[in-house]
Design a protein around this motif. Sequence first.
Motif, PDB file in Angstrom:
ATOM      1  N   LEU A  67       0.852  -1.195   0.000  1.00  0.00           N
ATOM      2  CA  LEU A  67       0.000   0.000   0.000  1.00  0.00           C
ATOM      3  C   LEU A  67       0.883   1.238   0.000  1.00  0.00           C
ATOM      4  CD1 LEU A  67      -2.768  -0.610   2.698  1.00  0.00           C
ATOM      5  CD2 LEU A  67      -3.084  -0.440   0.237  1.00  0.00           C
ATOM      6  N   ALA A  68       0.381   2.288  -0.612  1.00  0.00           N
ATOM      7  CA  ALA A  68       1.063   3.575  -0.584  1.00  0.00           C
ATOM      8  C   ALA A  68       0.016   4.673  -0.440  1.00  0.00           C
ATOM      9  CB  ALA A  68       1.871   3.790  -1.861  1.00  0.00           C
ATOM     10  N   VAL A  69       0.415   5.767   0.182  1.00  0.00           N
ATOM     11  CA  VAL A  69      -0.474   6.923   0.289  1.00  0.00           C
ATOM     12  C   VAL A  69      -0.889   7.335  -1.119  1.00  0.00           C
ATOM     13  CG1 VAL A  69      -0.600   9.354   0.954  1.00  0.00           C
ATOM     14  CG2 VAL A  69       0.476   7.688   2.485  1.00  0.00           C
ATOM     15  N   GLY A  70      -2.181   7.552  -1.291  1.00  0.00           N
ATOM     16  CA  GLY A  70      -2.714   7.943  -2.596  1.00  0.00           C
ATOM     17  C   GLY A  70      -3.241   6.794  -3.429  1.00  0.00           C
ATOM     18  N   ASP A  71      -2.935   5.544  -3.045  1.00  0.00           N
ATOM     19  CA  ASP A  71      -3.455   4.398  -3.795  1.00  0.00           C
ATOM     20  C   ASP A  71      -4.973   4.419  -3.834  1.00  0.00           C
ATOM     21  OD1 ASP A  71      -0.952   3.390  -4.311  1.00  0.00           O
ATOM     22  OD2 ASP A  71      -1.138   1.656  -2.968  1.00  0.00           O
ATOM     23  N   GLU A  72      -5.529   4.038  -4.968  1.00  0.00           N
ATOM     24  CA  GLU A  72      -6.983   3.943  -5.109  1.00  0.00           C
ATOM     25  C   GLU A  72      -7.433   2.565  -4.638  1.00  0.00           C
ATOM     26  OE1 GLU A  72     -10.539   4.482  -8.402  1.00  0.00           O
ATOM     27  OE2 GLU A  72      -8.497   5.082  -8.910  1.00  0.00           O
ATOM     28  N   LEU A  73      -8.490   2.550  -3.836  1.00  0.00           N
ATOM     29  CA  LEU A  73      -9.048   1.319  -3.289  1.00  0.00           C
ATOM     30  C   LEU A  73     -10.492   1.163  -3.726  1.00  0.00           C
ATOM     31  CD1 LEU A  73      -7.699   1.632   0.369  1.00  0.00           C
ATOM     32  CD2 LEU A  73      -6.672   0.363  -1.523  1.00  0.00           C
ATOM     33  N   GLN A  74     -10.957  -0.069  -3.672  1.00  0.00           N
ATOM     34  CA  GLN A  74     -12.339  -0.402  -4.035  1.00  0.00           C
ATOM     35  C   GLN A  74     -13.032  -1.035  -2.839  1.00  0.00           C
ATOM     36  OE1 GLN A  74     -12.596  -2.759  -7.562  1.00  0.00           O
ATOM     37  NE2 GLN A  74     -14.742  -3.228  -7.269  1.00  0.00           N
ATOM     38  N   LEU A  75     -14.260  -0.626  -2.581  1.00  0.00           N
ATOM     39  CA  LEU A  75     -15.064  -1.164  -1.488  1.00  0.00           C
ATOM     40  C   LEU A  75     -15.406  -2.626  -1.733  1.00  0.00           C
ATOM     41  CD1 LEU A  75     -16.755  -0.639   1.122  1.00  0.00           C
ATOM     42  CD2 LEU A  75     -18.639  -0.005  -0.400  1.00  0.00           C
ATOM     43  N   ASP A  76     -15.349  -3.410  -0.668  1.00  0.00           N
ATOM     44  CA  ASP A  76     -15.749  -4.806  -0.707  1.00  0.00           C
ATOM     45  C   ASP A  76     -16.384  -5.104   0.654  1.00  0.00           C
ATOM     46  OD1 ASP A  76     -16.083  -7.337  -1.724  1.00  0.00           O
ATOM     47  OD2 ASP A  76     -13.999  -7.938  -1.504  1.00  0.00           O
ATOM     48  N   PHE A  77     -16.940  -6.284   0.812  1.00  0.00           N
ATOM     49  CA  PHE A  77     -17.533  -6.684   2.084  1.00  0.00           C
ATOM     50  C   PHE A  77     -17.058  -8.086   2.436  1.00  0.00           C
ATOM     51  CE2 PHE A  77     -20.341  -3.479   0.405  1.00  0.00           C
ATOM     52  CZ  PHE A  77     -20.618  -2.694   1.514  1.00  0.00           C
ATOM     53  N   VAL A  78     -16.839  -8.329   3.731  1.00  0.00           N
ATOM     54  CA  VAL A  78     -16.470  -9.659   4.220  1.00  0.00           C
ATOM     55  C   VAL A  78     -17.403 -10.042   5.360  1.00  0.00           C
ATOM     56  CG1 VAL A  78     -14.036  -9.461   3.570  1.00  0.00           C
ATOM     57  CG2 VAL A  78     -14.758  -8.763   5.854  1.00  0.00           C
ATOM     58  N   GLN A  79     -17.523 -11.339   5.577  1.00  0.00           N
ATOM     59  CA  GLN A  79     -18.297 -11.855   6.701  1.00  0.00           C
ATOM     60  C   GLN A  79     -17.324 -12.203   7.827  1.00  0.00           C
ATOM     61  OE1 GLN A  79     -21.716 -12.409   7.056  1.00  0.00           O
ATOM     62  NE2 GLN A  79     -21.871 -11.201   5.197  1.00  0.00           N
ATOM     63  N   ARG A  80     -17.530 -11.630   9.010  1.00  0.00           N
ATOM     64  CA  ARG A  80     -16.730 -11.948  10.187  1.00  0.00           C
ATOM     65  C   ARG A  80     -17.642 -12.025  11.390  1.00  0.00           C
ATOM     66  NH1 ARG A  80     -11.898  -7.942   9.028  1.00  0.00           N
ATOM     67  NH2 ARG A  80     -10.934  -9.100   7.336  1.00  0.00           N
ATOM     68  N   ASP A  81     -17.568 -13.149  12.077  1.00  0.00           N
ATOM     69  CA  ASP A  81     -18.364 -13.353  13.294  1.00  0.00           C
ATOM     70  C   ASP A  81     -19.844 -13.085  13.052  1.00  0.00           C
ATOM     71  OD1 ASP A  81     -16.044 -14.007  14.737  1.00  0.00           O
ATOM     72  OD2 ASP A  81     -15.652 -11.895  15.172  1.00  0.00           O
ATOM     73  N   GLY A  82     -20.357 -13.518  11.911  1.00  0.00           N
ATOM     74  CA  GLY A  82     -21.771 -13.376  11.604  1.00  0.00           C
ATOM     75  C   GLY A  82     -22.193 -11.978  11.199  1.00  0.00           C
ATOM     76  N   LYS A  83     -21.229 -11.086  10.965  1.00  0.00           N
ATOM     77  CA  LYS A  83     -21.550  -9.711  10.568  1.00  0.00           C
ATOM     78  C   LYS A  83     -20.918  -9.414   9.216  1.00  0.00           C
ATOM     79  CE  LYS A  83     -21.814  -8.135  15.279  1.00  0.00           C
ATOM     80  NZ  LYS A  83     -21.299  -7.287  16.308  1.00  0.00           N
ATOM     81  N   THR A  84     -21.578  -8.563   8.450  1.00  0.00           N
ATOM     82  CA  THR A  84     -21.033  -8.105   7.187  1.00  0.00           C
ATOM     83  C   THR A  84     -20.304  -6.792   7.436  1.00  0.00           C
ATOM     84  OG1 THR A  84     -22.875  -9.124   5.999  1.00  0.00           O
ATOM     85  CG2 THR A  84     -21.606  -7.436   4.826  1.00  0.00           C
ATOM     86  N   LEU A  85     -19.008  -6.787   7.122  1.00  0.00           N
ATOM     87  CA  LEU A  85     -18.183  -5.614   7.391  1.00  0.00           C
ATOM     88  C   LEU A  85     -17.624  -5.019   6.096  1.00  0.00           C
ATOM     89  CD1 LEU A  85     -16.130  -7.000  10.395  1.00  0.00           C
ATOM     90  CD2 LEU A  85     -18.172  -5.575  10.477  1.00  0.00           C
ATOM     91  N   PRO A  86     -17.578  -3.682   6.012  1.00  0.00           N
ATOM     92  CA  PRO A  86     -16.956  -3.065   4.836  1.00  0.00           C
ATOM     93  C   PRO A  86     -15.441  -3.135   4.980  1.00  0.00           C
ATOM     94  CG  PRO A  86     -17.695  -1.360   6.346  1.00  0.00           C
ATOM     95  CD  PRO A  86     -18.137  -2.679   6.927  1.00  0.00           C
ATOM     96  N   VAL A  87     -14.772  -3.487   3.900  1.00  0.00           N
ATOM     97  CA  VAL A  87     -13.317  -3.462   3.809  1.00  0.00           C
ATOM     98  C   VAL A  87     -12.976  -2.857   2.444  1.00  0.00           C
ATOM     99  CG1 VAL A  87     -12.982  -5.472   5.311  1.00  0.00           C
ATOM    100  CG2 VAL A  87     -13.176  -5.807   2.838  1.00  0.00           C
ATOM    101  N   PHE A  88     -11.726  -2.597   2.227  1.00  0.00           N
ATOM    102  CA  PHE A  88     -11.291  -2.104   0.927  1.00  0.00           C
ATOM    103  C   PHE A  88     -10.190  -2.993   0.403  1.00  0.00           C
ATOM    104  CE2 PHE A  88     -13.584   1.473   2.479  1.00  0.00           C
ATOM    105  CZ  PHE A  88     -14.063   2.120   1.348  1.00  0.00           C
ATOM    106  N   LYS A  89     -10.058  -3.043  -0.911  1.00  0.00           N
ATOM    107  CA  LYS A  89      -8.987  -3.768  -1.564  1.00  0.00           C
ATOM    108  C   LYS A  89      -8.449  -2.897  -2.683  1.00  0.00           C
ATOM    109  CE  LYS A  89     -12.206  -6.269  -4.510  1.00  0.00           C
ATOM    110  NZ  LYS A  89     -12.747  -7.563  -4.884  1.00  0.00           N
ATOM    111  N   THR A  90      -7.266  -3.219  -3.157  1.00  0.00           N
ATOM    112  CA  THR A  90      -6.646  -2.442  -4.217  1.00  0.00           C
ATOM    113  C   THR A  90      -7.559  -2.427  -5.442  1.00  0.00           C
ATOM    114  OG1 THR A  90      -4.469  -3.084  -3.408  1.00  0.00           O
ATOM    115  CG2 THR A  90      -4.570  -2.185  -5.616  1.00  0.00           C
ATOM    116  N   ALA A  91      -7.792  -1.244  -5.985  1.00  0.00           N
ATOM    117  CA  ALA A  91      -8.656  -1.100  -7.163  1.00  0.00           C
ATOM    118  C   ALA A  91      -7.957  -1.706  -8.368  1.00  0.00           C
ATOM    119  CB  ALA A  91      -8.978   0.365  -7.417  1.00  0.00           C
ATOM    120  N   ARG A  92      -8.727  -2.311  -9.212  1.00  0.00           N
ATOM    121  CA  ARG A  92      -8.165  -2.944 -10.425  1.00  0.00           C
ATOM    122  C   ARG A  92      -8.621  -2.210 -11.654  1.00  0.00           C
ATOM    123  NH1 ARG A  92      -5.685  -6.904  -7.946  1.00  0.00           N
ATOM    124  NH2 ARG A  92      -6.756  -8.170  -6.437  1.00  0.00           N
TER     125      ARG A  92
END
Length: 85
Positions: A60-85
């Motif tokens: 990761l670097a400051v300024g990198d563009e990320l894309q929103l994604d969601f993961v399941q953890r402990d029965g909850k849906t959480l927003p996370v980000f991943k590197t944009a493609r």
Amino acid sequence: RLSLVGSEMCIRDRARVVTHTRVLANPPSAFEHLLPFDIAIVALDEGVSMLTNVVDSASLAVGDELQLDFVQRDGKTLPVFKTAR
């Protein structure tokens, strides 16, 4: 749509890294199984910044563009980000 501290807002699926760190050791016990993991403050296009987990990122670097994604953890849906493609 994300719920943030009791309120909801619609956001686009893109953000930029403001600052970040990779956690390599000594996280709270609930996060030990995720090591190593990246956390970042990201700036959303809507002008809001948020602390989030960044997944599937070799680097990761400051300024990198990320894309929103969601993961399941402990029965909850959480927003996370991943590197944009």
